[in-house]
Design a protein around this motif. Structure first.
Motif, PDB file in Angstrom:
ATOM      1  N   TYR A 204      68.235 -75.291  49.548  1.00 27.53           N
ATOM      2  CA  TYR A 204      67.735 -75.219  48.205  1.00 27.53           C
ATOM      3  C   TYR A 204      66.453 -74.356  48.441  1.00 27.53           C
ATOM      4  O   TYR A 204      65.836 -73.883  47.688  1.00 27.53           O
ATOM      5  N   LEU A 205      65.516 -75.003  49.315  1.00 25.38           N
ATOM      6  CA  LEU A 205      64.078 -74.573  49.698  1.00 25.38           C
ATOM      7  C   LEU A 205      64.110 -73.205  49.902  1.00 25.38           C
ATOM      8  O   LEU A 205      63.143 -72.589  49.392  1.00 25.38           O
ATOM      9  N   GLU A 206      64.810 -72.540  50.667  1.00 22.72           N
ATOM     10  CA  GLU A 206      65.124 -71.214  51.031  1.00 22.72           C
ATOM     11  C   GLU A 206      65.446 -70.409  49.789  1.00 22.72           C
ATOM     12  O   GLU A 206      64.690 -69.307  49.427  1.00 22.72           O
ATOM     13  N   TYR A 207      66.089 -70.881  48.732  1.00 17.28           N
ATOM     14  CA  TYR A 207      66.401 -70.353  47.642  1.00 17.28           C
ATOM     15  C   TYR A 207      65.145 -70.192  46.774  1.00 17.28           C
ATOM     16  O   TYR A 207      64.986 -69.236  46.343  1.00 17.28           O
ATOM     17  N   LEU A 208      64.532 -71.469  46.668  1.00 20.68           N
ATOM     18  CA  LEU A 208      63.293 -71.233  45.963  1.00 20.68           C
ATOM     19  C   LEU A 208      62.262 -70.340  46.349  1.00 20.68           C
ATOM     20  O   LEU A 208      61.275 -69.757  45.802  1.00 20.68           O
ATOM     21  N   VAL A 209      61.909 -70.160  47.723  1.00 20.94           N
ATOM     22  CA  VAL A 209      61.203 -69.224  48.459  1.00 20.94           C
ATOM     23  C   VAL A 209      61.732 -67.766  48.061  1.00 20.94           C
ATOM     24  O   VAL A 209      60.970 -67.043  47.631  1.00 20.94           O
ATOM     25  N   SER A 210      62.805 -67.482  47.961  1.00 20.78           N
ATOM     26  CA  SER A 210      63.611 -66.005  47.446  1.00 20.78           C
ATOM     27  C   SER A 210      63.289 -65.788  46.157  1.00 20.78           C
ATOM     28  O   SER A 210      62.927 -64.902  45.610  1.00 20.78           O
ATOM     29  N   THR A 211      62.863 -66.829  45.151  1.00 17.79           N
ATOM     30  CA  THR A 211      62.461 -66.636  43.753  1.00 17.79           C
ATOM     31  C   THR A 211      61.144 -66.806  43.670  1.00 17.79           C
ATOM     32  O   THR A 211      60.666 -66.726  42.523  1.00 17.79           O
ATOM     33  N   PHE A 212      60.264 -66.943  44.736  1.00 12.55           N
ATOM     34  CA  PHE A 212      58.836 -66.885  44.529  1.00 12.55           C
ATOM     35  C   PHE A 212      58.427 -68.277  43.808  1.00 12.55           C
ATOM     36  O   PHE A 212      57.177 -68.394  43.281  1.00 12.55           O
ATOM     37  N   GLU A 213      59.207 -69.457  43.913  1.00 11.85           N
ATOM     38  CA  GLU A 213      58.838 -70.552  42.967  1.00 11.85           C
ATOM     39  C   GLU A 213      57.871 -71.304  44.095  1.00 11.85           C
ATOM     40  O   GLU A 213      57.081 -72.187  43.612  1.00 11.85           O
ATOM     41  N   ILE A 214      58.183 -71.248  45.276  1.00 10.11           N
ATOM     42  CA  ILE A 214      57.521 -71.873  46.371  1.00 10.11           C
ATOM     43  C   ILE A 214      57.252 -71.017  47.491  1.00 10.11           C
ATOM     44  O   ILE A 214      57.797 -69.938  47.708  1.00 10.11           O
ATOM     45  N   ASP A 215      56.220 -71.352  48.470  1.00  7.63           N
ATOM     46  CA  ASP A 215      55.873 -70.755  49.536  1.00  7.63           C
ATOM     47  C   ASP A 215      56.366 -71.474  50.898  1.00  7.63           C
ATOM     48  O   ASP A 215      56.569 -72.781  50.900  1.00  7.63           O
ATOM     49  N   ALA A 216      56.608 -70.931  51.901  1.00  2.46           N
ATOM     50  CA  ALA A 216      56.998 -71.436  53.287  1.00  2.46           C
ATOM     51  C   ALA A 216      56.072 -71.055  54.344  1.00  2.46           C
ATOM     52  O   ALA A 216      55.994 -69.742  54.322  1.00  2.46           O
TER      53      ALA A 216
END
Length: 235
Positions: A204-216
Motif C-alpha cells: 500500500y505504501l508503494e502504491y501511494l508513492v506511485s500516486t505521489f501521495e507520499i515520499d520514500a
C-alpha cells in the motif's frame, strides 16, 4: 421552471438531404430523441431554430450560403438555450477551435459511425437529465454535481479502478497513519499500526508513492540494511 425533458427535440441542419436523412435515421435508433425538422439553408435554419427552439442541433459546417460556424455564432446570440453538436467533414483546426470557443457539446467528423454518434447522444441525454434534476432541486450546485455535468466519473466509480490487491478502506488507513507521523514510518511500523503484515503495508505504501501521495527515502542505521522511510507529501 425547467421544461419537460423527453423526448428531447433535435433539429438537423445539413444541406445534403441524403446525409440529413441518414442522421435522422441514426437519431431514431436512440431512445429519448425526436427529430423535429431538417434545415438545408441559412433561411430555413434561422426560421426553424427561432420557431422550434430545439434542445439540440446537429450542425454541418459547409453550406452554399453560410458556414456552420457563422450559424453557431448566431445561435449563441439568439437561442442560447439550444445546444449544438457539429457533424461535419471539416477537419481544420481553426474550425474546431472556433466551434469549441462557442460551446459545442461535441464535434463528430464525417463519415459518421453510428456507435460514435450514439455515444454522444446518450452522453447528451445524461447531461440533460442531470441538469434538469439539479435545476428542479437546487439553486446552486456542488463539486460532485459539476463533475457529473462535465462527464467526470463519480468518486465511487474512480475507486473501482484501484489495482488488484489494493482496497480503498485499507488505503485510507495507511495514508492516515503516514499523515499522523510527520517524521515518517517504515513499512513494518505502519503494518503494526493498522494490524497488517509488513508485506501488506509495503504494498500500500508503494502504491501511494506511485500516486505521489507520499515520499520514500532510505534511512541508514548502524547495522543491517537501509530501510525505506515513508513520509506524507504536503500538496
Amino acid at each position: 421552471m425547467a421544461k419537460s425533458q423527453f423526448p428531447l427535440h433535435l433539429l438537423i441542419v445539413e444541406d445534403d438531404i441524403r446525409i440529413a436523412e441518414i442522421n435522422r435515421r441514426f437519431v431514431e435508433k436512440v431512445s429519448g430523441f425526436s427529430v423535429v425538422a431538417i434545415a438545408t439553408t441559412r433561411e430555413e435554419a434561422h426560421e426553424q431554430i427561432t420557431c422550434l427552439q430545439p434542445d439540440l442541433i446537429l450542425l454541418d459546417n459547409y453550406f452554399p450560403d453560410m458556414t456552420g460556424i457563422e450559424l453557431l455564432k448566431w445561435i449563441r446570440e439568439e437561442v442560447p438555450e439550444s445546444d449544438v453538436i457539429m457533424v461535419t467533414a471539416a477537419k481544420e483546426i481553426h474550425v474546431l477551435k472556433q466551434a469549441m470557443k462557442r460551446g459545442i457539446f461535441d464535434y463528430i467528423v464525417k463519415p459518421v459511425m453510428f456507435d460514435r454518434f450514439k455515444e454522444t447522444l446518450l452522453k447528451y441525454k445524461q447531461y440533460k437529465e442531470t441538469i434538469n434534476k439539479l435545476t428542479c432541486t437546487n439553486e446552486w450546485v456542488d463539486q460532485e454535481g459539476i463533475d457529473r455535468l462535465l462527464g467526470k466519473e463519480p468518486k465511487a466509480k474512480q475507486e473501482c479502478h484501484l489495482p488488484k490487491g489494493i482496497d480503498q478502506l485499507t488505503l485510507k488507513k495507511v495514508l492516515l497513519v503516514i499523515q499522523q507521523h510527520k517524521k515518517g514510518l517504515t513499512a513494518e511500523e505502519v503494518g503494526k499500526d493498522i494490524g497488517a503484515s509488513r508485506t501488506t503495508a509495503r504494498r500500500y505504501l508503494e502504491y501511494l508513492v506511485s500516486t505521489f501521495e507520499i515520499d520514500a527515502d532510505l534511512a541508514y542505521g548502524s547495522v543491517g540494511r537501509p530501510e525505506r522511510i515513508y513520509r506524507y507529501v504536503n500538496h
